[in-house]
Enzyme design. Structure first.
Site, PDB file in Angstrom:
ATOM      1  N   GLY A   1      10.752  -3.684   2.299  1.00 30.21           N
ATOM      2  CA  GLY A   1      11.915  -2.807   2.124  1.00 30.21           C
ATOM      3  C   GLY A   1      13.144  -2.593   1.362  1.00 30.21           C
ATOM      4  O   GLY A   1      13.930  -3.882   1.324  1.00 30.21           O
ATOM      5  N   GLU A   2      13.261  -1.936   0.148  1.00 33.28           N
ATOM      6  CA  GLU A   2      14.323  -1.751  -0.429  1.00 33.28           C
ATOM      7  C   GLU A   2      14.672  -2.909  -1.524  1.00 33.28           C
ATOM      8  O   GLU A   2      15.834  -3.114  -1.700  1.00 33.28           O
ATOM      9  CB  GLU A   2      15.725  -1.664   0.388  1.00 33.28           C
ATOM     10  CG  GLU A   2      15.504  -0.272   1.318  1.00 33.28           C
ATOM     11  CD  GLU A   2      15.717   0.967   0.389  1.00 33.28           C
ATOM     12  OE1 GLU A   2      16.514   1.109  -0.480  1.00 33.28           O
ATOM     13  OE2 GLU A   2      15.031   1.795   1.091  1.00 33.28           O
TER      14      GLU A   2
ATOM     15  N   LYS B   1       0.680  -4.765   9.401  1.00 35.87           N
ATOM     16  CA  LYS B   1       2.035  -4.528   8.843  1.00 35.87           C
ATOM     17  C   LYS B   1       2.629  -3.630   9.841  1.00 35.87           C
ATOM     18  O   LYS B   1       2.094  -2.717  10.263  1.00 35.87           O
ATOM     19  CB  LYS B   1       1.763  -3.744   7.501  1.00 35.87           C
ATOM     20  CG  LYS B   1       2.798  -3.090   6.864  1.00 35.87           C
ATOM     21  CD  LYS B   1       2.826  -2.716   5.391  1.00 35.87           C
ATOM     22  CE  LYS B   1       3.975  -2.086   4.726  1.00 35.87           C
ATOM     23  NZ  LYS B   1       3.785  -0.714   4.863  1.00 35.87           N
TER      24      LYS B   1
ATOM     25  N   PRO C   1       0.667  -1.184  -0.092  1.00 34.10           N
ATOM     26  CA  PRO C   1       0.009   0.107  -0.038  1.00 34.10           C
ATOM     27  C   PRO C   1       0.924   1.219  -0.022  1.00 34.10           C
ATOM     28  O   PRO C   1       1.821   1.191   0.727  1.00 34.10           O
ATOM     29  CB  PRO C   1      -0.579  -0.053   1.215  1.00 34.10           C
ATOM     30  CG  PRO C   1       0.093  -0.894   2.110  1.00 34.10           C
ATOM     31  CD  PRO C   1       1.077  -2.007   1.508  1.00 34.10           C
TER      32      PRO C   1
ATOM     33  N   GLN D   1      -6.742  -1.656   4.080  1.00 37.41           N
ATOM     34  CA  GLN D   1      -5.869  -1.226   5.191  1.00 37.41           C
ATOM     35  C   GLN D   1      -6.607  -0.259   6.019  1.00 37.41           C
ATOM     36  O   GLN D   1      -6.889   0.712   5.385  1.00 37.41           O
ATOM     37  CB  GLN D   1      -4.548  -1.070   4.504  1.00 37.41           C
ATOM     38  CG  GLN D   1      -3.493  -0.743   5.747  1.00 37.41           C
ATOM     39  CD  GLN D   1      -2.159  -0.236   5.455  1.00 37.41           C
ATOM     40  OE1 GLN D   1      -2.132   0.966   4.968  1.00 37.41           O
ATOM     41  NE2 GLN D   1      -1.061  -1.018   5.492  1.00 37.41           N
TER      42      GLN D   1
ATOM     43  N   CYS E   1       3.182   3.173   9.726  1.00 38.17           N
ATOM     44  CA  CYS E   1       3.219   4.846   9.164  1.00 38.17           C
ATOM     45  C   CYS E   1       3.834   5.670  10.147  1.00 38.17           C
ATOM     46  O   CYS E   1       3.711   5.953  11.304  1.00 38.17           O
ATOM     47  CB  CYS E   1       1.735   5.300   8.830  1.00 38.17           C
ATOM     48  SG  CYS E   1       1.717   6.903   7.943  1.00 38.17           S
TER      49      CYS E   1
ATOM     50  N   GLY F   1       7.025  -2.129  -3.035  1.00 35.85           N
ATOM     51  CA  GLY F   1       6.463  -0.905  -2.988  1.00 35.85           C
ATOM     52  C   GLY F   1       7.099  -0.307  -4.072  1.00 35.85           C
ATOM     53  O   GLY F   1       6.806  -0.315  -5.178  1.00 35.85           O
TER      54      GLY F   1
HETATM   55  C1  LIG Z   1       4.257   7.524  -0.970  1.00 41.72           C
HETATM   56  C2  LIG Z   1       4.340   6.266   0.091  1.00 41.72           C
HETATM   57  C3  LIG Z   1       3.106   5.926   0.521  1.00 41.72           C
HETATM   58  C4  LIG Z   1       3.089   4.849   1.638  1.00 41.72           C
HETATM   59  N1  LIG Z   1       1.630   4.673   2.058  1.00 41.72           N
HETATM   60  C5  LIG Z   1       1.487   3.518   2.817  1.00 41.72           C
HETATM   61  C6  LIG Z   1       0.316   3.154   3.369  1.00 41.72           C
HETATM   62  O1  LIG Z   1      -0.813   3.585   2.998  1.00 41.72           O
HETATM   63  N2  LIG Z   1       0.221   1.916   4.219  1.00 41.72           N
HETATM   64  C7  LIG Z   1       1.314   1.384   4.546  1.00 41.72           C
HETATM   65  O2  LIG Z   1       1.098   0.384   5.286  1.00 41.72           O
HETATM   66  N3  LIG Z   1       2.525   1.674   3.947  1.00 41.72           N
HETATM   67  C8  LIG Z   1       2.514   2.733   3.174  1.00 41.72           C
HETATM   68  N4  LIG Z   1       3.960   2.995   2.747  1.00 41.72           N
HETATM   69  C9  LIG Z   1       5.069   2.006   3.180  1.00 41.72           C
HETATM   70  C10 LIG Z   1       5.250   1.154   1.832  1.00 41.72           C
HETATM   71  O3  LIG Z   1       4.047   0.208   1.849  1.00 41.72           O
HETATM   72  C11 LIG Z   1       6.529   0.343   2.125  1.00 41.72           C
HETATM   73  O4  LIG Z   1       6.288  -0.128   3.480  1.00 41.72           O
HETATM   74  C12 LIG Z   1       7.733   0.999   2.064  1.00 41.72           C
HETATM   75  O5  LIG Z   1       7.711   1.920   0.900  1.00 41.72           O
HETATM   76  C13 LIG Z   1       9.078   0.158   1.935  1.00 41.72           C
HETATM   77  O6  LIG Z   1       8.860  -0.702   0.791  1.00 41.72           O
HETATM   78  P1  LIG Z   1       9.667  -0.477  -0.531  1.00 41.72           P
HETATM   79  O7  LIG Z   1      11.149  -0.094  -0.064  1.00 41.72           O
HETATM   80  O8  LIG Z   1       9.599  -1.547  -1.223  1.00 41.72           O
HETATM   81  O9  LIG Z   1       8.865   0.837  -1.076  1.00 41.72           O
HETATM   82  C14 LIG Z   1       4.161   4.216   1.989  1.00 41.72           C
HETATM   83  C15 LIG Z   1       5.338   4.420   1.159  1.00 41.72           C
HETATM   84  C16 LIG Z   1       5.424   5.469   0.489  1.00 41.72           C
HETATM   85  C17 LIG Z   1       6.804   5.830  -0.491  1.00 41.72           C
END
Ligand SMILES: Cc1cc2nc3c(=O)[nH]c(=O)nc-3n(C[C@H](O)[C@H](O)[C@H](O)COP(=O)(O)O)c2cc1C
Length: 329
Positions: free
Chosen positions: A205-206, A144, A7, A73, A103, A228
């Site tokens: 993450g990452e 999460k 998300p 969520q 968050c 993400g």
């Molecule tokens: C712009 C943005 C919005 C996000 N919104 C949410 C959200 O609504 N709910 C949530 O659980 N995590 C949210 N996240 C966190 C992501 O779900 C994820 O945990 C985070 O980006 C790390 O994963 P990644 O490195 O694959 O991006 C958000 C991240 C970003 C960058």
């Protein structure tokens, strides 16, 4: 092994979920968070955040058109309000409920939601168990979390609280709230949790490439991952990871998406948004531009057009410029 689309508020809306699951590799999506205070939301609020609850044609409720399930969520700290809203979402057809304890946003944390709850494992337990009791057994409740608020001292306690509360699995973004989004992600910190818990742990993450996936799996001891930003940068990342771990023969191997294929998906993204007459023009053009910006590290064509694209306000004109970038190559 599961690959979940993360998300991301402002990025993975219903239209992006549609496109990314059409490209493939994902097993599940989670909506952007819906923030619960002390009220029970009316139906229209759920529908706005989660249009898959109102399926079109042959689409299954709470699934994308490609048949991939979508969980709602919820983010909040009041167990009763969370439970009531979860029960309503389940009654409206949501096939799963995910709870956000990660968050880092100041406005959210100030109001006692998201990652700030990681300081209080017992409160996390009460929220998860209240939601678990409120929705039918057939509907999975998941959560999460991050590794912690300021440090990692409560990682295990929080993960256990989620398991004891009755969650089906826990996704862990391998950083604390204080770490924000600063690399690295501490994948190795997930290993003791995934070894200890009886429920699956999904690493997050990452992960930007299939190589990152392998390294993350090695260090975290988690097979399943949530992707993400990597999926925005490389829309077929989930597919590439799946191909990499499945025994695929040379001739079944799919090449990575080229720019003209990506543009065709962007056009679908544009068409889906434009078909929704309630969607304001000021939503569509920024979404298109934002995705092109995310694509810049992978596609030089995205970089080439972005300076011009940035200045365009009209979404049709923006789409035309993106389409023209294919003709030039
Ligand atoms: C712009 C943005 C919005 C996000 N919104 C949410 C959200 O609504 N709910 C949530 O659980 N995590 C949210 N996240 C966190 C992501 O779900 C994820 O945990 C985070 O980006 C790390 O994963 P990644 O490195 O694959 O991006 C958000 C991240 C970003 C960058």
């Amino acid at each position: 092994m599961k690959i979940v689309l993360a998300p991301m508020d402002g990025l993975t809306d219903t239209y992006a979920r549609e496109i990314l699951t059409a490209i493939g590799g994902f097993d599940l999506c989670v909506t952007e968070f819906l923030r619960v205070t002390d009220t029970l939301f009316p139906q229209r609020v759920f529908m706005r955040r989660f249009p898959e609850l109102k399926p079109q044609d042959n689409q299954k409720i709470s699934h994308t058109n490609s048949g991939i399930p979508v969980f709602l969520q919820l983010l909040g700290s009041d167990p009763q309000a969370m439970a009531e809203n979860a029960a309503k979402a389940a009654a409206l057809g949501s096939v799963g409920i995910d709870l956000n304890f990660g968050c880092p946003a100041k406005t959210v944390n100030k109001r006692d939601g998201g990652a700030s709850l990681l300081k209080y494992p017992e409160r996390i337990y009460h929220i998860v168990s209240a939601v678990r009791r409120a929705v039918p057994d057939s509907i999975p409740v998941t959560a999460k979390m991050r590794l912690g608020y300021e440090d990692q001292s409560l990682t295990m306690d929080n993960a256990r609280a989620i398991e004891d509360g009755g969650a089906e699995w826990v996704t862990i973004h391998a950083r604390t709230k204080t770490d924000g989004y600063r690399p690295p992600a501490y994948w190795e910190a997930l290993a003791p949790v995934s070894e200890t818990l009886n429920i699956p742990v999904i690493a997050n993450g990452e992960i930007w490439s299939p190589d990152d996936y392998h390294l993350c799996r090695q260090r975290s001891l988690c097979d399943s991952v949530m992707l993400g930003r990597g999926a925005m940068v490389m829309p077929d990342l989930a597919l590439q990871i799946k191909q990499d771990i499945e025994n695929i023969t040379e001739d079944q191997l799919q090449a990575s998406l080229n720019w003209s294929q990506v543009v065709a998906y962007l056009e679908q993204f544009y068409t889906l948004m434009s078909a929704n007459t309630e969607l304001k023009e000021r939503y569509i053009a920024p979404r298109l531009k934002l995705w092109v910006k995310w694509l810049m590290p992978t596609y030089s064509q995205a970089e080439d057009i972005f300076v011009l694209l940035k200045k365009i306000k009209d979404s049709r004109a923006a789409m035309d410029l993106i389409l023209a970038s294919v003709d030039k190559n």
